[in-house]
Design a protein around this motif. Structure first.
Motif, PDB file in Angstrom:
ATOM      1  N   THR A 141       0.848  -1.179   0.000  1.00  6.69           N
ATOM      2  CA  THR A 141       0.000   0.000   0.000  1.00  6.69           C
ATOM      3  C   THR A 141       0.891   1.238   0.000  1.00  6.69           C
ATOM      4  O   THR A 141       2.110   1.144   0.211  1.00  6.69           O
ATOM      5  N   GLN A 142       0.282   2.387  -0.213  1.00  6.17           N
ATOM      6  CA  GLN A 142       1.059   3.620  -0.160  1.00  6.17           C
ATOM      7  C   GLN A 142       1.667   3.802   1.224  1.00  6.17           C
ATOM      8  O   GLN A 142       2.817   4.235   1.359  1.00  6.17           O
ATOM      9  N   GLU A 143       0.896   3.440   2.247  1.00  4.73           N
ATOM     10  CA  GLU A 143       1.403   3.558   3.617  1.00  4.73           C
ATOM     11  C   GLU A 143       2.587   2.623   3.844  1.00  4.73           C
ATOM     12  O   GLU A 143       3.579   3.006   4.472  1.00  4.73           O
ATOM     13  N   ASP A 144       2.487   1.379   3.323  1.00  2.00           N
ATOM     14  CA  ASP A 144       3.612   0.441   3.422  1.00  2.00           C
ATOM     15  C   ASP A 144       4.856   1.030   2.775  1.00  2.00           C
ATOM     16  O   ASP A 144       5.957   1.003   3.347  1.00  2.00           O
ATOM     17  N   TYR A 145       4.662   1.553   1.580  1.00  2.00           N
ATOM     18  CA  TYR A 145       5.786   2.106   0.824  1.00  2.00           C
ATOM     19  C   TYR A 145       6.430   3.275   1.568  1.00  2.00           C
ATOM     20  O   TYR A 145       7.668   3.361   1.675  1.00  2.00           O
ATOM     21  N   ASP A 146       5.589   4.163   2.063  1.00  2.00           N
ATOM     22  CA  ASP A 146       6.119   5.334   2.768  1.00  2.00           C
ATOM     23  C   ASP A 146       6.912   4.929   4.013  1.00  2.00           C
ATOM     24  O   ASP A 146       7.969   5.497   4.309  1.00  2.00           O
ATOM     25  N   THR A 147       6.405   3.931   4.732  1.00  2.00           N
ATOM     26  CA  THR A 147       7.097   3.472   5.941  1.00  2.00           C
ATOM     27  C   THR A 147       8.416   2.797   5.588  1.00  2.00           C
ATOM     28  O   THR A 147       9.455   3.053   6.216  1.00  2.00           O
ATOM     29  N   LEU A 148       8.415   1.946   4.584  1.00  2.00           N
ATOM     30  CA  LEU A 148       9.645   1.279   4.163  1.00  2.00           C
ATOM     31  C   LEU A 148      10.672   2.281   3.643  1.00  2.00           C
ATOM     32  O   LEU A 148      11.880   2.100   3.843  1.00  2.00           O
ATOM     33  N   SER A 149      10.193   3.340   2.996  1.00  2.00           N
ATOM     34  CA  SER A 149      11.100   4.333   2.431  1.00  2.00           C
ATOM     35  C   SER A 149      11.861   5.097   3.507  1.00  2.00           C
ATOM     36  O   SER A 149      12.884   5.733   3.226  1.00  2.00           O
ATOM     37  N   GLU A 150      11.364   5.053   4.746  1.00  2.00           N
ATOM     38  CA  GLU A 150      12.098   5.656   5.847  1.00  2.00           C
ATOM     39  C   GLU A 150      13.294   4.792   6.252  1.00  2.00           C
ATOM     40  O   GLU A 150      14.187   5.254   6.956  1.00  2.00           O
ATOM     41  N   ILE A 151      13.280   3.527   5.799  1.00  2.00           N
ATOM     42  CA  ILE A 151      14.370   2.599   6.109  1.00  2.00           C
ATOM     43  C   ILE A 151      15.425   2.626   5.003  1.00  2.00           C
ATOM     44  O   ILE A 151      16.628   2.730   5.270  1.00  2.00           O
ATOM     45  N   ALA A 152      14.966   2.539   3.748  1.00  2.00           N
ATOM     46  CA  ALA A 152      15.872   2.503   2.594  1.00  2.00           C
ATOM     47  C   ALA A 152      15.049   2.763   1.342  1.00  2.00           C
ATOM     48  O   ALA A 152      13.818   2.646   1.362  1.00  2.00           O
ATOM     49  N   PRO A 153      15.688   3.091   0.220  1.00  2.00           N
ATOM     50  CA  PRO A 153      14.960   3.238  -1.034  1.00  2.00           C
ATOM     51  C   PRO A 153      14.211   1.951  -1.391  1.00  2.00           C
ATOM     52  O   PRO A 153      14.740   0.855  -1.204  1.00  2.00           O
ATOM     53  N   VAL A 154      13.001   2.111  -1.893  1.00  4.14           N
ATOM     54  CA  VAL A 154      12.125   0.971  -2.170  1.00  4.14           C
ATOM     55  C   VAL A 154      11.780   0.922  -3.654  1.00  4.14           C
ATOM     56  O   VAL A 154      11.371   1.932  -4.242  1.00  4.14           O
ATOM     57  N   VAL A 155      11.924  -0.251  -4.268  1.00  7.08           N
ATOM     58  CA  VAL A 155      11.489  -0.479  -5.647  1.00  7.08           C
ATOM     59  C   VAL A 155      10.132  -1.146  -5.585  1.00  7.08           C
ATOM     60  O   VAL A 155      10.013  -2.305  -5.185  1.00  7.08           O
ATOM     61  N   ALA A 156       9.071  -0.422  -5.948  1.00  8.74           N
ATOM     62  CA  ALA A 156       7.709  -0.952  -5.882  1.00  8.74           C
ATOM     63  C   ALA A 156       7.250  -1.404  -7.267  1.00  8.74           C
ATOM     64  O   ALA A 156       7.981  -1.318  -8.247  1.00  8.74           O
ATOM     65  N   TYR A 157       6.010  -1.882  -7.340  1.00 13.16           N
ATOM     66  CA  TYR A 157       5.465  -2.400  -8.596  1.00 13.16           C
ATOM     67  C   TYR A 157       5.193  -1.262  -9.579  1.00 13.16           C
ATOM     68  O   TYR A 157       4.888  -0.132  -9.200  1.00 13.16           O
ATOM     69  N   PRO A 158       5.270  -1.552 -10.877  1.00  7.89           N
ATOM     70  CA  PRO A 158       5.194  -0.487 -11.878  1.00  7.89           C
ATOM     71  C   PRO A 158       3.804   0.090 -12.089  1.00  7.89           C
ATOM     72  O   PRO A 158       3.658   1.288 -12.317  1.00  7.89           O
ATOM     73  N   GLU A 159       2.763  -0.755 -12.022  1.00  7.11           N
ATOM     74  CA  GLU A 159       1.423  -0.274 -12.337  1.00  7.11           C
ATOM     75  C   GLU A 159       0.364  -0.807 -11.371  1.00  7.11           C
ATOM     76  O   GLU A 159      -0.339  -0.038 -10.729  1.00  7.11           O
ATOM     77  N   THR A 160       0.240  -2.136 -11.292  1.00 11.06           N
ATOM     78  CA  THR A 160      -0.854  -2.762 -10.552  1.00 11.06           C
ATOM     79  C   THR A 160      -0.308  -3.691  -9.481  1.00 11.06           C
ATOM     80  O   THR A 160       0.611  -4.472  -9.740  1.00 11.06           O
ATOM     81  N   ALA A 161      -0.877  -3.618  -8.287  1.00  8.73           N
ATOM     82  CA  ALA A 161      -0.477  -4.526  -7.214  1.00  8.73           C
ATOM     83  C   ALA A 161      -0.662  -5.970  -7.654  1.00  8.73           C
ATOM     84  O   ALA A 161      -1.700  -6.334  -8.204  1.00  8.73           O
ATOM     85  N   TRP A 162       0.363  -6.781  -7.444  1.00  7.45           N
ATOM     86  CA  TRP A 162       0.382  -8.199  -7.806  1.00  7.45           C
ATOM     87  C   TRP A 162       0.178  -8.421  -9.307  1.00  7.45           C
ATOM     88  O   TRP A 162      -0.247  -9.485  -9.724  1.00  7.45           O
ATOM     89  N   GLY A 163       0.495  -7.437 -10.110  1.00  8.86           N
ATOM     90  CA  GLY A 163       0.308  -7.582 -11.550  1.00  8.86           C
ATOM     91  C   GLY A 163       1.604  -7.500 -12.345  1.00  8.86           C
ATOM     92  O   GLY A 163       1.570  -7.366 -13.569  1.00  8.86           O
ATOM     93  N   THR A 164       2.740  -7.583 -11.665  1.00  6.69           N
ATOM     94  CA  THR A 164       4.030  -7.446 -12.331  1.00  6.69           C
ATOM     95  C   THR A 164       4.445  -8.764 -12.972  1.00  6.69           C
ATOM     96  O   THR A 164       4.496  -9.796 -12.301  1.00  6.69           O
ATOM     97  N   SER A 165       4.754  -8.754 -14.255  1.00  4.80           N
ATOM     98  CA  SER A 165       5.215  -9.967 -14.927  1.00  4.80           C
ATOM     99  C   SER A 165       6.590 -10.361 -14.410  1.00  4.80           C
ATOM    100  O   SER A 165       7.322  -9.536 -13.831  1.00  4.80           O
ATOM    101  N   TRP A 166       6.958 -11.617 -14.641  1.00  6.30           N
ATOM    102  CA  TRP A 166       8.274 -12.064 -14.174  1.00  6.30           C
ATOM    103  C   TRP A 166       9.387 -11.291 -14.878  1.00  6.30           C
ATOM    104  O   TRP A 166      10.433 -11.023 -14.288  1.00  6.30           O
TER     105      TRP A 166
END
Length: 342
Positions: A141-166
């Motif tokens: 979630t956006q909240e997850d991302y924001d919290t993790l970003s306080e720890i280190a840079p985060v690479v999140a999904y490009p468009e859709t949650a759980w929709g990233t191809s291998w």
């Protein structure tokens, strides 16, 4: 298949408002881990939850959510921490068999396992002191991302949650590690391997397939299936199978990875030759005995691939960088056997 657009800024960029923690050679590190490079150029990656800038080449890599650890492992890097496997883990050690095999090959210790039963364990992630957190295939979630970003840079999904191809999982995560070229080569190697297996099963090219979600045998009034936005269905394309027009049409009207419709409209799927789902022989018999669903051509022809839902075989039907090679031959054989009945 369209590729996700990933912006690489090879000029100086402003750092994220997070500090990168210094590295020490302890748990999870191996001799194969990448060393910091004096000529490393900052990388900027745009994704669905924001923009991430990585100022220095990461040495300590952590991953969260499903399968992201497989990218660094495939590239010879043992993460300092990764999510514990909560299904498909035959021996209950929290590590999937293809991951264990790769760890043995690299001679690395098992990384810290994050228990994500109740969501991301932010404290555990922080304790591993990562330089980057990989989550290109995830449901952050956006909240997850924001919290993790306080720890280190985060690479999140490009468009859709759980929709990233291998492919995009490899591309984004490897870029976040400063190993984009190695990631491209990994994609090419896997594509070559898949193409070779598909060529050995030419009958698949003339068949269509759909992937049912977990079927509730106590209520067959609905049919639930994965759309073309789901990686399981996209894997059919890799193997040479065709998309039924019924699935393509339903998928075009949504960005969801699964849909449900009344069993009374099951004749919509008369263009499906092969059904893949999670279950056992009992499930197959239940489908075949149902007065409505038994009219579907794939069910009537017994052209069903029933995968164990909690075992490694079923888990690997959702393709990931290390599971593809693990599952490929067996999965293609099962699909071929079902296709021969259609």
């Amino acid at each position: 298949m369209s590729r996700t657009s990933t912006l690489l800024a090879l000029s100086a960029a402003s750092a994220l408002a997070v500090g990168l923690v210094g590295c020490s050679a302890d748990a999870g590190a191996t001799d194969d881990a990448p060393a910091a490079s004096a000529d490393f150029s900052p990388i900027t990656i745009e994704h669905a939850l924001g923009t991430t800038t990585i100022e220095t080449k990461p040495e300590r890599v952590a991953t969260v959510n499903w399968a992201n650890q497989e990218v660094p492992l495939a590239l010879g890097v043992v993460p300092v921490g990764m999510a514990r496997a909560d299904f498909g883990d035959d021996d209950g050690d929290g590590v999937l068999p293809w991951v264990s095999e790769k760890l043995d090959e690299l001679g690395g210790e098992t990384p810290v396992l994050f228990d994500e039963t109740d969501g991301v364990d932010f404290e555990a992630v922080a304790d591993t002191e990562p330089d980057v957190i990989l989550a290109a295939y995830s449901g952050l979630t956006q909240e997850d991302y924001d919290t993790l970003s306080e720890i280190a840079p985060v690479v999140a999904y490009p468009e859709t949650a759980w929709g990233t191809s291998w492919r995009d999982m490899i591309e984004l995560n490897s870029t976040g590690m400063g190993m984009a070229a190695e990631g491209e080569q990994l994609v090419a190697d896997l594509e070559e391997e898949i193409a070779g297996v598909a060529a050995d099963h030419p009958a698949l090219a003339d068949k269509t397939a759909m992937f049912l979600t977990h079927v509730d045998t106590t209520d067959l009034s609905e049919v639930s299936f994965y759309t073309t936005h789901d990686t399981r269905v996209q894997f059919f394309d890799d193997l040479g199978l065709q998309q039924p027009q019924s699935i393509a049409d339903a998928s075009a009207a949504t960005d969801l990875f699964s849909l449900t419709q009344s069993a009374e409209t099951a004749d919509t799927f008369d263009d499906v030759d092969v059904i893949v789902t999670y279950g056992d022989e009992e499930l197959v018999k239940t489908l075949e005995s149902d007065p409505v669903l038994s009219q579907m051509p794939a069910v009537a022809n017994e052209a069903i691939v029933a995968l164990p839902g909690t075992g490694s075989l079923g888990t690997a039907a959702n393709p990931t960088p290390l599971s593809i090679s693990w599952i490929l031959d067996e999965y293609a054989d099962l699909l071929d056997e079902a296709a021969a009945k259609s």
